[in-house]
Design a protein around this motif. Structure first.
Motif, PDB file in Angstrom:
ATOM      1  N   ASP A  15      37.787  24.297  35.460  1.00 18.42           N
ATOM      2  CA  ASP A  15      38.958  24.422  34.577  1.00 18.42           C
ATOM      3  C   ASP A  15      39.441  25.862  34.470  1.00 18.42           C
ATOM      4  O   ASP A  15      40.018  26.255  33.443  1.00 18.42           O
ATOM      5  CB  ASP A  15      38.623  23.880  33.186  1.00 18.42           C
ATOM      6  N   SER A  16      39.204  26.662  35.521  1.00 16.33           N
ATOM      7  CA  SER A  16      39.630  28.069  35.559  1.00 16.33           C
ATOM      8  C   SER A  16      39.057  28.851  34.386  1.00 16.33           C
ATOM      9  O   SER A  16      39.764  29.580  33.674  1.00 16.33           O
ATOM     10  CB  SER A  16      41.161  28.180  35.577  1.00 16.33           C
ATOM     11  N   SER A  17      37.775  28.696  34.144  1.00 15.26           N
ATOM     12  CA  SER A  17      37.074  29.470  33.128  1.00 15.26           C
ATOM     13  C   SER A  17      35.760  29.964  33.710  1.00 15.26           C
ATOM     14  O   SER A  17      35.319  29.497  34.769  1.00 15.26           O
ATOM     15  CB  SER A  17      36.823  28.633  31.868  1.00 15.26           C
ATOM     16  N   VAL A  18      35.138  30.908  33.002  1.00 18.04           N
ATOM     17  CA  VAL A  18      33.863  31.469  33.447  1.00 18.04           C
ATOM     18  C   VAL A  18      32.940  31.597  32.246  1.00 18.04           C
ATOM     19  O   VAL A  18      33.379  31.581  31.086  1.00 18.04           O
ATOM     20  CB  VAL A  18      34.055  32.850  34.115  1.00 18.04           C
ATOM     21  N   TYR A  19      31.651  31.722  32.526  1.00 17.48           N
ATOM     22  CA  TYR A  19      30.682  32.059  31.492  1.00 17.48           C
ATOM     23  C   TYR A  19      30.503  33.564  31.505  1.00 17.48           C
ATOM     24  O   TYR A  19      30.103  34.155  32.514  1.00 17.48           O
ATOM     25  CB  TYR A  19      29.348  31.363  31.737  1.00 17.48           C
ATOM     26  N   LEU A  20      30.809  34.205  30.360  1.00 15.99           N
ATOM     27  CA  LEU A  20      30.774  35.653  30.231  1.00 15.99           C
ATOM     28  C   LEU A  20      29.548  36.049  29.413  1.00 15.99           C
ATOM     29  O   LEU A  20      29.268  35.464  28.354  1.00 15.99           O
ATOM     30  CB  LEU A  20      32.048  36.142  29.547  1.00 15.99           C
ATOM     31  N   LEU A  21      28.809  37.046  29.876  1.00 15.65           N
ATOM     32  CA  LEU A  21      27.599  37.480  29.199  1.00 15.65           C
ATOM     33  C   LEU A  21      27.944  38.457  28.070  1.00 15.65           C
ATOM     34  O   LEU A  21      28.705  39.400  28.270  1.00 15.65           O
ATOM     35  CB  LEU A  21      26.655  38.155  30.201  1.00 15.65           C
ATOM     36  N   ASP A  22      27.335  38.197  26.854  1.00 18.97           N
ATOM     37  CA  ASP A  22      27.386  39.145  25.748  1.00 18.97           C
ATOM     38  C   ASP A  22      26.094  39.939  25.794  1.00 18.97           C
ATOM     39  O   ASP A  22      25.035  39.445  25.386  1.00 18.97           O
ATOM     40  CB  ASP A  22      27.514  38.402  24.417  1.00 18.97           C
ATOM     41  N   PRO A  23      26.110  41.161  26.326  1.00 18.07           N
ATOM     42  CA  PRO A  23      24.851  41.889  26.536  1.00 18.07           C
ATOM     43  C   PRO A  23      24.134  42.245  25.243  1.00 18.07           C
ATOM     44  O   PRO A  23      22.921  42.427  25.243  1.00 18.07           O
ATOM     45  CB  PRO A  23      25.309  43.148  27.295  1.00 18.07           C
ATOM     46  N   GLU A  24      24.854  42.368  24.119  1.00 15.56           N
ATOM     47  CA  GLU A  24      24.200  42.732  22.864  1.00 15.56           C
ATOM     48  C   GLU A  24      23.362  41.592  22.319  1.00 15.56           C
ATOM     49  O   GLU A  24      22.260  41.804  21.812  1.00 15.56           O
ATOM     50  CB  GLU A  24      25.257  43.159  21.842  1.00 15.56           C
ATOM     51  N   GLU A  25      23.859  40.351  22.407  1.00  7.37           N
ATOM     52  CA  GLU A  25      23.136  39.199  21.871  1.00  7.37           C
ATOM     53  C   GLU A  25      22.366  38.436  22.942  1.00  7.37           C
ATOM     54  O   GLU A  25      21.646  37.489  22.631  1.00  7.37           O
ATOM     55  CB  GLU A  25      24.115  38.244  21.180  1.00  7.37           C
ATOM     56  N   SER A  26      22.529  38.851  24.216  1.00  7.08           N
ATOM     57  CA  SER A  26      21.909  38.118  25.344  1.00  7.08           C
ATOM     58  C   SER A  26      22.318  36.654  25.326  1.00  7.08           C
ATOM     59  O   SER A  26      21.516  35.743  25.570  1.00  7.08           O
ATOM     60  CB  SER A  26      20.381  38.247  25.312  1.00  7.08           C
ATOM     61  N   LEU A  36      20.969  31.176  24.566  1.00  6.71           N
ATOM     62  CA  LEU A  36      20.215  32.390  24.840  1.00  6.71           C
ATOM     63  C   LEU A  36      19.838  32.422  26.310  1.00  6.71           C
ATOM     64  O   LEU A  36      19.411  31.417  26.862  1.00  6.71           O
ATOM     65  CB  LEU A  36      18.951  32.426  23.973  1.00  6.71           C
ATOM     66  N   VAL A  37      19.990  33.570  26.954  1.00  4.25           N
ATOM     67  CA  VAL A  37      19.754  33.662  28.394  1.00  4.25           C
ATOM     68  C   VAL A  37      18.823  34.815  28.701  1.00  4.25           C
ATOM     69  O   VAL A  37      18.679  35.770  27.932  1.00  4.25           O
ATOM     70  CB  VAL A  37      21.078  33.845  29.166  1.00  4.25           C
ATOM     71  N   ARG A  38      18.153  34.699  29.854  1.00  3.54           N
ATOM     72  CA  ARG A  38      17.381  35.792  30.437  1.00  3.54           C
ATOM     73  C   ARG A  38      18.124  36.208  31.700  1.00  3.54           C
ATOM     74  O   ARG A  38      18.277  35.429  32.630  1.00  3.54           O
ATOM     75  CB  ARG A  38      15.954  35.346  30.765  1.00  3.54           C
ATOM     76  N   VAL A  39      18.603  37.428  31.730  1.00 11.15           N
ATOM     77  CA  VAL A  39      19.546  37.872  32.754  1.00 11.15           C
ATOM     78  C   VAL A  39      18.806  38.427  33.957  1.00 11.15           C
ATOM     79  O   VAL A  39      17.821  39.149  33.826  1.00 11.15           O
ATOM     80  CB  VAL A  39      20.499  38.941  32.180  1.00 11.15           C
ATOM     81  N   GLU A  40      19.302  38.062  35.142  1.00  6.84           N
ATOM     82  CA  GLU A  40      18.894  38.682  36.392  1.00  6.84           C
ATOM     83  C   GLU A  40      20.156  39.117  37.124  1.00  6.84           C
ATOM     84  O   GLU A  40      21.142  38.387  37.168  1.00  6.84           O
ATOM     85  CB  GLU A  40      18.102  37.715  37.282  1.00  6.84           C
TER      86      GLU A  40
END
Length: 387
Positions: free
Chosen positions: A320-331, A374-378
């Motif tokens: 649907d022309s959207s993305v998941y954007l990371l909030d680095p402060e809240e992970s 909540l995510v663990r980023v790589e």
């Protein structure tokens, strides 16, 4: 005793509360992210099936007539020049006919000289009789006889000249028959294949007949790539467009090229998609030195290019022309709609909704990703330095 019961109850309550908090905790999801940056985004079209490197000058040669190979002057991988003799068929009978025709031509030439000399003599004698008849020094009969003889000798000279022309034509016909038994190279090239040995009988191999050619000659200086393009994409392609060629024989290399021509018809084959064949030529000095005809190749045609625009990996874009954007402060990640522009299999242009430096999710460990989880980023391999 009562105090011990209270302690047990308190211990059970604490354990249940701790277990509830442990089981109800929020488990992070491992995701891959990539930071947005500016770069070039191109709209491209690629071939649907593998193309092939072809030689513009390639001839499957065979003599014009069948016969037995008398001499074979080339072998596979030999380099030849235009006009060089490749092989000769047994042609003694035709050579004998040529010699006979040449001898007859010599006889006709000698006869012509004889007839014309006699015609000149008769003409001079007729002129003398004409001068004498004016002075009444000869009879009319002798004058008429001399004039008629001169005209007859002149006609004989003309007939001899015609016979000489016939003899020369017969010589040319005999020479042409001999040449039909000699196979010569029509252009400079390399012998790709030789099908036959001295003493073997070979026959002509016209197009459409499953007969092996005597010699397969290839000019390696005029190689190009022919590739099938789906009919849906063919209308957007124009001659002169920039392109890139990739070859299986040269992995991880791309060669600059240009679209030379587009077939004027759609190729329709059973159980295959309809395609249009395009021809792409390597730019000057861009082709590899050891390029061979027959290599499989792919062509990527650049329809439009926009340099220095904000772009994101195409795999990060949702349906649907959207993305998941990371909030680095809240992970945590947030779903954000964006507007896109040009796109290809690798990058998509971002027109609005994101900024340079934003981190978008390119892949996740499980399906059904929800906003705010909540995510663990790589980092991606490109961003972390991994290959």
């Amino acid at each position: 005793m009562k105090k011990s019961y209270l302690l047990v109850i308190l211990f059970i309550a604490v354990s249940l509360f701790a277990g509830y908090r442990y089981l109800g905790r929020e488990t992070p999801i491992r995701v891959m992210v990539q930071r947005l940056d500016t770069g070039t985004v191109e709209a491209t079209v690629a071939n649907t099936r593998a193309g092939s490197v072809k030689a513009r000058h390639r001839a499957k040669l065979a003599p014009a007539i069948g016969g037995q190979i008398a001499t074979l002057h080339v072998r596979k991988a030999d380099t030849v020049k235009a006009g060089q003799v490749l092989l000769t068929l047994w042609n003694r009978d035709l050579q004998a006919e040529l010699e006979l025709a040449e001898s007859e031509a010599l006889v006709a030439e000698a006869t012509l000289r004889e007839r014309c000399l006699l015609a000149e003599l008769a003409g001079r004698q007729a002129q003398r009789q004409t001068d004498l008849i004016k002075r009444r020094a000869t009879s009319a009969s002798r004058h008429d006889e001399a004039v008629a003889g001169a005209q007859a000798k002149k006609a004989a000279c003309e007939a001899a000249r015609a016979r000489q022309a016939v003899s020369r034509a017969r010589v040319e016909a005999a020479r042409a028959m001999v040449e039909r038994t000699i196979l010569v190279a029509p252009f400079d090239g390399i012998v790709a294949e030789v099908n036959g040995e001295v003493g073997e009988y070979i026959t002509p191999s016209p197009p459409g007949i499953a007969t092996l050619p005597a010699v397969d000659l290839v000019n390696m200086g005029s190689l190009y790539v022919a590739a099938p393009i789906d009919e849906i994409d063919a209308a957007r392609i124009q001659p002169g467009m920039a392109a890139r060629i990739t070859l299986d024989a040269f992995p991880k290399q791309r060669f600059p090229a240009q679209v030379r021509s587009i077939a004027p018809y759609v190729l329709e084959q059973a159980k295959q998609a309809r395609t249009v064949e395009i021809e792409a030529e390597f730019l000057a000095h861009a082709a590899p030195d050891n390029l061979l005809a027959g290599y499989s190749a792919d062509v990527e045609i650049i329809l439009e290019s926009r340099p220095a625009v904000l772009r994101l990996p195409s795999e990060a874009l949702l349906g649907d022309s959207s993305v998941y954007l990371l909030d680095p402060e809240e992970s945590r990640i947030r779903r954000r709609p964006i507007q896109t522009g040009l796109s290809n299999w690798k990058y998509t242009e971002v027109r609005s909704g994101l900024s340079r430096g934003d981190q978008v999710v390119t892949s996740i460990d499980r399906q059904g990703l929800a906003e705010g989880v909540l995510v663990r980023v790589e980092k991606t391999g490109e961003e972390s330095g991994r290959p």
